[in-house]
Design a protein around this motif. Structure first.
Motif, PDB file in Angstrom:
ATOM      1  N   PRO A 122       0.802  -1.226   0.000  1.00 39.42           N
ATOM      2  CA  PRO A 122       0.000   0.000   0.000  1.00 39.42           C
ATOM      3  C   PRO A 122       0.831   1.270   0.000  1.00 39.42           C
ATOM      4  O   PRO A 122       1.877   1.357   0.647  1.00 39.42           O
ATOM      5  N   VAL A 123       0.327   2.258  -0.744  1.00 44.98           N
ATOM      6  CA  VAL A 123       0.966   3.572  -0.797  1.00 44.98           C
ATOM      7  C   VAL A 123      -0.031   4.682  -0.483  1.00 44.98           C
ATOM      8  O   VAL A 123       0.371   5.808  -0.178  1.00 44.98           O
ATOM      9  N   LEU A 124      -1.327   4.387  -0.555  1.00 48.26           N
ATOM     10  CA  LEU A 124      -2.351   5.396  -0.306  1.00 48.26           C
ATOM     11  C   LEU A 124      -2.498   5.645   1.192  1.00 48.26           C
ATOM     12  O   LEU A 124      -2.749   4.713   1.963  1.00 48.26           O
ATOM     13  N   ASP A 125      -2.373   6.892   1.604  1.00 49.82           N
ATOM     14  CA  ASP A 125      -2.541   7.263   3.012  1.00 49.82           C
ATOM     15  C   ASP A 125      -3.977   7.738   3.204  1.00 49.82           C
ATOM     16  O   ASP A 125      -4.264   8.926   3.284  1.00 49.82           O
ATOM     17  N   GLY A 126      -4.887   6.795   3.279  1.00 50.61           N
ATOM     18  CA  GLY A 126      -6.306   7.100   3.371  1.00 50.61           C
ATOM     19  C   GLY A 126      -7.104   5.979   2.729  1.00 50.61           C
ATOM     20  O   GLY A 126      -6.593   4.869   2.552  1.00 50.61           O
ATOM     21  N   LEU A 127      -8.349   6.260   2.364  1.00 49.07           N
ATOM     22  CA  LEU A 127      -9.208   5.271   1.723  1.00 49.07           C
ATOM     23  C   LEU A 127      -9.606   5.759   0.343  1.00 49.07           C
ATOM     24  O   LEU A 127      -9.927   6.935   0.162  1.00 49.07           O
TER      25      LEU A 127
END
Length: 217
Positions: free
Chosen positions: A188-193
């Protein structure tokens, strides 16, 4: 001259020009036989009778605020409180135990491990599958292990992303996606949804799961 019919026609014409918003489709969240080596499709969600889910992480652990933020993110994905959780101080009564360390591994066929990997840290959510395909023995266990010192650059983001990813597994998103735009991507690289993360979580909580949690203390 009566103008009402004309206004009515104009109103209908205006409504016909409106574009109905579309939502992205959910991704596969269940564990399929090819993944588990079993004959059953495995799915899980927390029943309302278990809410709020009790999550433990040491009060003095640098990971704790990131777990709290992960809880806020996933709670915010639901419109009607389908998932709620709270941090608790007693690990012996927790439904989910989070530790800032490497998983001890082992367990053979009696553990199902869902892994995530970033350059700065590793994440793993462990399901005790002794009761599968009908029951899920509690507690679930999450391990998030730093590869560098917690104060090193990038570690705060890694903790935040990995805590969100692993809690996603714990709420029922059992599979990884193939899209790096989702927090449930394997690396994962996304800091959120993402929108797909949210739509999939909502889907999980509106279908009947195969697993029912048991062993709550």
């Amino acid at each position: 001259m009566r103008t009402l019919p004309v206004l009515f026609v104009l109103g209908v014409a205006g409504c016909s020009d409106m574009i109905t918003p579309t939502r992205v489709p959910p991704y596969e969240y269940r564990l399929l036989p090819a993944r588990t080596g079993r004959n059953d499709i495995v799915s899980f969600k927390w029943p309302r009778t278990f809410l709020p889910v009790r999550i433990w992480v040491a009060t003095d652990d640098v990971l704790r605020p990131h777990v709290a933020e992960a809880i806020n993110r996933w709670e915010g994905a639901f419109l009607y409180g389908e998932f709620r959780a709270e941090l608790v101080s007693d690990s012996s009564r927790a439904d989910v135990i989070v530790r800032n360390t490497l998983s001890p591994g082992g367990g053979g066929l009696l553990k199902t491990r869902l892994l995530a990997q970033r350059p700065e840290c590793l994440g793993e959510t462990v399901f005790d599958d002794t009761g599968w395909p009908s029951s899920q023995v509690l507690p679930l266990r999450i391990f998030i292990a730093p590869r560098f010192a917690p104060t090193d650059p990038g570690m705060a983001a890694c903790y935040a992303i990995t805590a969100t990813h692993e809690l996603g597994h714990a709420i029922g998103l059992l599979e990884h996606t193939s899209d790096a735009g989702d927090v449930m991507f394997a690396n994962p690289v996304l800091d959120g949804l993402s929108e797909r993360d949210i739509v999939t979580a909502e889907t999980v909580y509106h279908v009947q799961p195969s697993l029912t949690p048991t062993g709550r203390r």
